[in-house]
Design an enzyme around this catalytic site. Structure first.
Site: not given
Ligand SMILES: Cc1cc2nc3c(=O)[nH]c(=O)nc-3n(C[C@H](O)[C@H](O)[C@H](O)COP(=O)(O)OP(=O)(O)OC[C@H]3O[C@@H](n4cnc5c(N)ncnc54)[C@H](O)[C@@H]3O)c2cc1C
Length: 545
Positions: A247, A272, A346, A369
């Protein structure tokens, strides 16, 4: 953990900067990102010990690495993010991918895998997330079925799917979280293993230089010695154990990308001319689009440095402190980039001026993360426990320390930070008495307010005792910034705390007074004058070329 000596760290940062100046000018970065190209040659150069050898940073010296610590990781991550967050993510993926090994592997496993990484500079990917298991990793569905011979487990068969994996399509080695009979466990997997395939690169909003892909595992065999630590069921604990570091790394990404955007806006504004003078001299511009972002980013930097020093001093865990750092730095970085588009008008909206790209890139830092909402939750849950355990003294004690700092150093905003902390203590107590945290929204908002109050206290403390040299700003500028951030925190905790407590049905008619709202308003005296100073100092610190 050890830390590099200052000369060695400077050398790495200088070499990195020189490499970027020579090989990654804006036009090349845009070409990479518009072509959605994984810059393999750049990654190889970064990993080449003859050039930079970035992958060596986190590997202990006994395995052929540099044995750097959290402070070094923060500085290098910040520098990488100021160049290109997509390329930085590719490097992060290797750090992340090897983290389960660093924290959980047996000594033999560490020797083998970390020495190989040091020697060959292989790419790693970290496979935790799944289509159904994002923020909630406990919903993990990938399985690891033991394969037995004569009653002994000789290997595992992995089946499942991983989603959004950085370096997913380009890595040589993968660390994969899967459910073994003993619970979630990390396994090490090679590219090309039978039954293991990867998806096409995701078409992303930003960090397009980074490869992100799904992983598909169909009965993929791994020998038993690929179970990291050789004991099942330690996977979530190991994932948790690295959060302090990872983190912090992403926090440094928000910091580096955010400051790059701010510096571009500061420089642009000096050249600017509108309505008879440069934008850099117009308060309505600087005090809205530049100064608040610079102050918040520096507050985050001081908190990051504090966490890094504690980790380097041997403290373990610090997942909550890592969450505060990540939350503030990435939200501040995102806002700074957004406002920098506005600051360039712009031109900011076009690709050539780069702030548009930074904005798209930095957006990911509030998601991967751990999302910002999960950070708010983590912070609130942990500090709520401390409030309960200390019978409300946790933030009162911290406020007393900030008060003592104010008595010694009246110019760093420690008095305002003390207001924020006292207000927070009263708010948490009211939340306890009226059971306000039954509302998830209140709990999450507390997480935000805690992050502001803690960073205000730390910034004030460190502006007085250990102003961050890495910022390149004068101590007096940092003092003014600490005052601005602490005023912000004091008013935010009192006013937003009151808002959500009343909104959730709190019962104390005297709460406004207890939260010190009038004092927080009075603390704003001198705010505009401080912002004038900071705006002028930023123009001096970052002159237009
Ligand atoms: C470009 C990219 C690179 C990545 N690289 C890696 C990697 O190398 N390895 C890896 O393991 N992962 C990786 N990830 C995954 C990333 O860590 C997850 O996308 C992230 O942890 C969120 O999980 P999710 O996308 O399933 O969203 P969700 O967990 O479904 O969340 C969707 C929304 O709901 C909110 N939310 C979730 N739970 C709750 C709750 N209990 N209460 C209230 N709100 C909530 C979240 O804050 C978010 O706004 C990557 C993602 C991206 C987009």
């Amino acid at each position: 953990m050890a830390r590099l000596d200052a000369e060695m760290l400077d050398q790495i940062l200088t070499t990195l900067r020189e490499y970027a100046d020579k090989n990654l000018p804006p036009a090349r970065l845009l070409e990479i990102e518009l072509g959605h190209e994984f810059p393999e040659k750049v990654m190889k150069d970064l990993y080449d010990p003859g050039q930079i050898g970035l992958h060596l940073l986190t590997i202990p010296e006994e395995f052929g690495g540099l044995g750097g610590g959290a402070y070094d990781i923060y500085r290098v991550s910040e520098a990488m993010a100021s160049i290109d967050l997509g390329i930085a993510t590719g490097v992060l993926a290797t750090f992340l991918g090897t983290d389960p090994i660093n924290v959980g592997a047996t000594p033999e496993q560490k020797r083998f895998w970390l020495s190989e990484l040091a020697e060959k500079g292989v790419f790693y990917a970290y496979g935790a997330t799944e289509p159904q298991a994002g923020s909630d990793l406990a919903a993990l569905a990938t399985t690891a079925a033991p394969v037995q011979e004569n009653g002994t487990v000789v290997g595992y068969r992995l089946s499942g799917r991983k989603q959004w994996i950085s370096n997913g399509g380009v890595a040589d080695r993968y660390t994969i979280l899967a459910n073994a009979p003993g619970g979630p466990s990390w396994f090490l997997l090679d590219k090309g293993a039978e039954g293991f395939t990867t998806g096409k690169p995701e078409d992303k909003h930003g960090i397009r230089a980074s490869n992100t892909a799904a992983l598909f595992l169909e009965n993929v065999y791994v020998p038993a010695d690929r179970l990291i630590g050789r004991v099942e069921g330690r996977g979530l604990v190991q994932a948790q154990a690295v959060f302090g570091y990872t983190r912090l790394m992403v926090a440094a990404f928000g910091l580096g990308a955010g400051w790059e955007a701010v510096k571009r806006a500061v420089r642009y504004s000096q050249e600017r001319v509108q309505a008879g003078g440069p934008l850099s001299e117009k308060q309505g511009y600087t005090h809205k689009l530049i100064v608040p972002n610079a102050c918040r980013l520096e507050a985050a930097r001081h908190y990051i440095e504090w966490v890094a020093e504690r980790l380097d001093g041997g403290e373990e865990g610090l997942a909550t402190e890592g969450a505060v750092a990540k939350y503030l730095a990435t939200e501040a970085g995102n806002k700074a980039a957004e406002d920098s588009i506005q600051a360039l008008g712009g031109y900011g909206y076009t690709r050539e001026y780069m702030v548009e790209k930074i904005k798209r890139d930095v957006r990911i830092t509030t998601i991967y993360e751990g999302t910002s909402e999960i950070m708010e939750w983590t912070i609130a849950r942990d500090r709520w426990q401390l409030h309960l355990k200390s019978r409300g003294q946790y933030y009162r004690d911290w406020a007393a320390r900030a008060g003592s700092r104010h008595a010694q150093s009246p110019n760093v905003g420690a008095g305002h930070a003390a207001l924020a902390l006292r207000s927070l203590a009263s708010l948490l107590e009211r939340a306890r008495l009226d059971r306000l945290t039954r509302n998830q929204h209140v709990l999450f908002r507390l997480g935000e307010l805690i992050a502001f109050a803690e960073t205000a206290a730390l910034f004030a403390e460190r502006a007085a005792s250990a102003p961050a040299a890495a910022s390149g700003l004068e101590p007096k500028t940092l003092e003014a910034m600490a005052r601005v951030h602490a005023r912000d925190a004091a008013l935010k905790v009192a006013s937003e705390g009151l808002r959500w407590a009343v909104g959730a049905g709190q019962t104390d008619p005297g709460l406004k007074q207890q939260l010190g709202l009038d004092a927080a308003v009075a603390a704003q005296a001198g705010l505009v004058e401080d912002m004038d100073k900071i705006a002028a100092d930023l123009n001096r610190a970052f002159p237009a070329k």
